[in-house]
Scaffold this motif. Structure first.
Motif, PDB file in Angstrom:
ATOM      1  N   GLU A  56       0.813  -1.219   0.000  1.00 11.30           N
ATOM      2  CA  GLU A  56       0.000   0.000   0.000  1.00 11.30           C
ATOM      3  C   GLU A  56       0.844   1.266   0.000  1.00 11.30           C
ATOM      4  O   GLU A  56       1.827   1.367   0.732  1.00 11.30           O
ATOM      5  CB  GLU A  56      -0.883  -0.013   1.254  1.00 11.30           C
ATOM      6  CG  GLU A  56      -1.591   1.269   1.542  1.00 11.30           C
ATOM      7  CD  GLU A  56      -2.273   1.265   2.895  1.00 11.30           C
ATOM      8  OE1 GLU A  56      -2.913   2.271   3.212  1.00 11.30           O
ATOM      9  OE2 GLU A  56      -2.163   0.288   3.651  1.00 11.30           O
ATOM     10  N   THR A  58       1.077   4.904   1.293  1.00 11.70           N
ATOM     11  CA  THR A  58       0.490   5.647   2.408  1.00 11.70           C
ATOM     12  C   THR A  58       0.477   7.153   2.158  1.00 11.70           C
ATOM     13  O   THR A  58       0.115   7.920   3.054  1.00 11.70           O
ATOM     14  CB  THR A  58       1.247   5.352   3.711  1.00 11.70           C
ATOM     15  OG1 THR A  58       2.606   5.771   3.553  1.00 11.70           O
ATOM     16  CG2 THR A  58       1.170   3.868   4.066  1.00 11.70           C
ATOM     17  N   ASP A 101     -11.732  -5.471   3.913  1.00 14.77           N
ATOM     18  CA  ASP A 101     -11.057  -5.369   5.203  1.00 14.77           C
ATOM     19  C   ASP A 101      -9.771  -4.548   5.135  1.00 14.77           C
ATOM     20  O   ASP A 101      -9.379  -3.913   6.111  1.00 14.77           O
ATOM     21  CB  ASP A 101     -10.746  -6.757   5.759  1.00 14.77           C
ATOM     22  CG  ASP A 101     -11.998  -7.536   6.125  1.00 14.77           C
ATOM     23  OD1 ASP A 101     -13.092  -6.919   6.198  1.00 14.77           O
ATOM     24  OD2 ASP A 101     -11.889  -8.753   6.327  1.00 14.77           O
ATOM     25  N   MET A 102      -9.107  -4.535   3.996  1.00 17.59           N
ATOM     26  CA  MET A 102      -7.822  -3.844   3.875  1.00 17.59           C
ATOM     27  C   MET A 102      -7.948  -2.396   3.397  1.00 17.59           C
ATOM     28  O   MET A 102      -7.002  -1.625   3.544  1.00 17.59           O
ATOM     29  CB  MET A 102      -6.897  -4.603   2.931  1.00 17.59           C
ATOM     30  CG  MET A 102      -6.516  -5.982   3.436  1.00 17.59           C
ATOM     31  SD  MET A 102      -5.814  -5.989   5.102  1.00 17.59           S
ATOM     32  CE  MET A 102      -4.309  -5.098   4.823  1.00 17.59           C
ATOM     33  N   CYS A 103      -9.074  -2.016   2.844  1.00 15.23           N
ATOM     34  CA  CYS A 103      -9.221  -0.672   2.265  1.00 15.23           C
ATOM     35  C   CYS A 103      -9.278   0.392   3.362  1.00 15.23           C
ATOM     36  O   CYS A 103     -10.234   0.441   4.135  1.00 15.23           O
ATOM     37  CB  CYS A 103     -10.473  -0.601   1.403  1.00 15.23           C
ATOM     38  SG  CYS A 103     -10.666   1.024   0.621  1.00 15.23           S
ATOM     39  N   PRO A 104      -8.263   1.276   3.423  1.00 15.12           N
ATOM     40  CA  PRO A 104      -8.244   2.297   4.470  1.00 15.12           C
ATOM     41  C   PRO A 104      -9.267   3.406   4.256  1.00 15.12           C
ATOM     42  O   PRO A 104      -9.571   4.157   5.169  1.00 15.12           O
ATOM     43  CB  PRO A 104      -6.822   2.845   4.405  1.00 15.12           C
ATOM     44  CG  PRO A 104      -6.384   2.600   3.010  1.00 15.12           C
ATOM     45  CD  PRO A 104      -7.081   1.336   2.578  1.00 15.12           C
ATOM     46  N   GLU A 105      -9.811   3.512   3.066  1.00 10.30           N
ATOM     47  CA  GLU A 105     -10.765   4.574   2.749  1.00 10.30           C
ATOM     48  C   GLU A 105     -12.212   4.094   2.772  1.00 10.30           C
ATOM     49  O   GLU A 105     -13.114   4.862   2.464  1.00 10.30           O
ATOM     50  CB  GLU A 105     -10.457   5.161   1.365  1.00 10.30           C
ATOM     51  CG  GLU A 105      -9.061   5.725   1.236  1.00 10.30           C
ATOM     52  CD  GLU A 105      -8.793   6.859   2.219  1.00 10.30           C
ATOM     53  OE1 GLU A 105      -9.715   7.653   2.497  1.00 10.30           O
ATOM     54  OE2 GLU A 105      -7.661   6.949   2.712  1.00 10.30           O
ATOM     55  N   CYS A 130      -4.434   3.585  -3.666  1.00 15.39           N
ATOM     56  CA  CYS A 130      -3.307   3.262  -2.787  1.00 15.39           C
ATOM     57  C   CYS A 130      -2.795   1.830  -2.959  1.00 15.39           C
ATOM     58  O   CYS A 130      -1.643   1.542  -2.684  1.00 15.39           O
ATOM     59  CB  CYS A 130      -3.672   3.511  -1.336  1.00 15.39           C
ATOM     60  SG  CYS A 130      -4.836   2.321  -0.626  1.00 15.39           S
ATOM     61  N   ALA A 132      -3.882  -0.891  -1.303  1.00 16.04           N
ATOM     62  CA  ALA A 132      -3.963  -1.721  -0.098  1.00 16.04           C
ATOM     63  C   ALA A 132      -4.756  -2.997  -0.337  1.00 16.04           C
ATOM     64  O   ALA A 132      -4.510  -4.017   0.297  1.00 16.04           O
ATOM     65  CB  ALA A 132      -4.590  -0.933   1.052  1.00 16.04           C
ATOM     66  N   CYS A 133      -5.682  -2.986  -1.268  1.00 13.74           N
ATOM     67  CA  CYS A 133      -6.530  -4.145  -1.553  1.00 13.74           C
ATOM     68  C   CYS A 133      -5.900  -5.128  -2.535  1.00 13.74           C
ATOM     69  O   CYS A 133      -6.338  -6.278  -2.626  1.00 13.74           O
ATOM     70  CB  CYS A 133      -7.872  -3.670  -2.107  1.00 13.74           C
ATOM     71  SG  CYS A 133      -7.714  -2.680  -3.619  1.00 13.74           S
TER      72      CYS A 133
END
Length: 152
Positions: A56, A58, A101-105, A130, A132-133
């Protein structure tokens, strides 16, 4: 005579703020790669590329801060977002929520379906690109795609 079908080349993903136009200023020195705490940048064809399948971004801007050339321009956003493809495990009836579960947004939500596992739905307006997924997807069903002008 045998003839193949032309396949689309994979999208060249760039770090936040790097644009195809500004990439011409990249000398391939690698200072941005060395500065990236996530270890998701590489130099290919004498230019910096983001490798989202490695992890990901950041948006820490360490790459831009380390770059001696005008490669990274404001605003420092991605020129891509992601697409969840047909290889998603939920299409085969297998429950999986790793992308959500991994998506920070919280750009990925799960849509309920009668008699089948929840299915991921991407809100392009919330996706930052990003990545992250991407790495945690067990089916490699998530890929970066170029933002359309309406998405930018």
């Amino acid at each position: 005579m045998l003839a193949g079908h032309a396949q689309a080349l994979p999208l060249r993903t760039l770090p936040p703020g790097a644009l195809p136009e500004s990439l011409a200023a990249c000398t391939g020195c690698g200072q941005c790669v060395d500065a990236c705490p996530q270890d998701i940048l590489t130099i290919r064809d004498d230019a910096v590329l983001l490798v989202p399948e490695q992890g990901e971004c950041t948006f820490c801007n360490a790459c831009a801060d380390a770059c001696p050339e005008p490669v990274f321009v404001a605003p420092r956003v991605m020129a891509h977002l992601v697409r969840i493809g047909d290889d998603c495990l939920t299409r085969a009836g297998i429950a999986c929520m790793s992308c959500r579960d991994m998506c920070p947004e919280a750009a990925i939500s799960m849509q309920s379906r009668i008699g089948a596992p929840f299915h991921p739905v991407l809100d392009a307006a919330l996706c930052t690109g990003c990545g992250a997924c991407i790495a945690p997807c067990p089916a490699d069903a998530i890929v970066p795609i170029r933002k359309e002008p309406a998405d930018a």
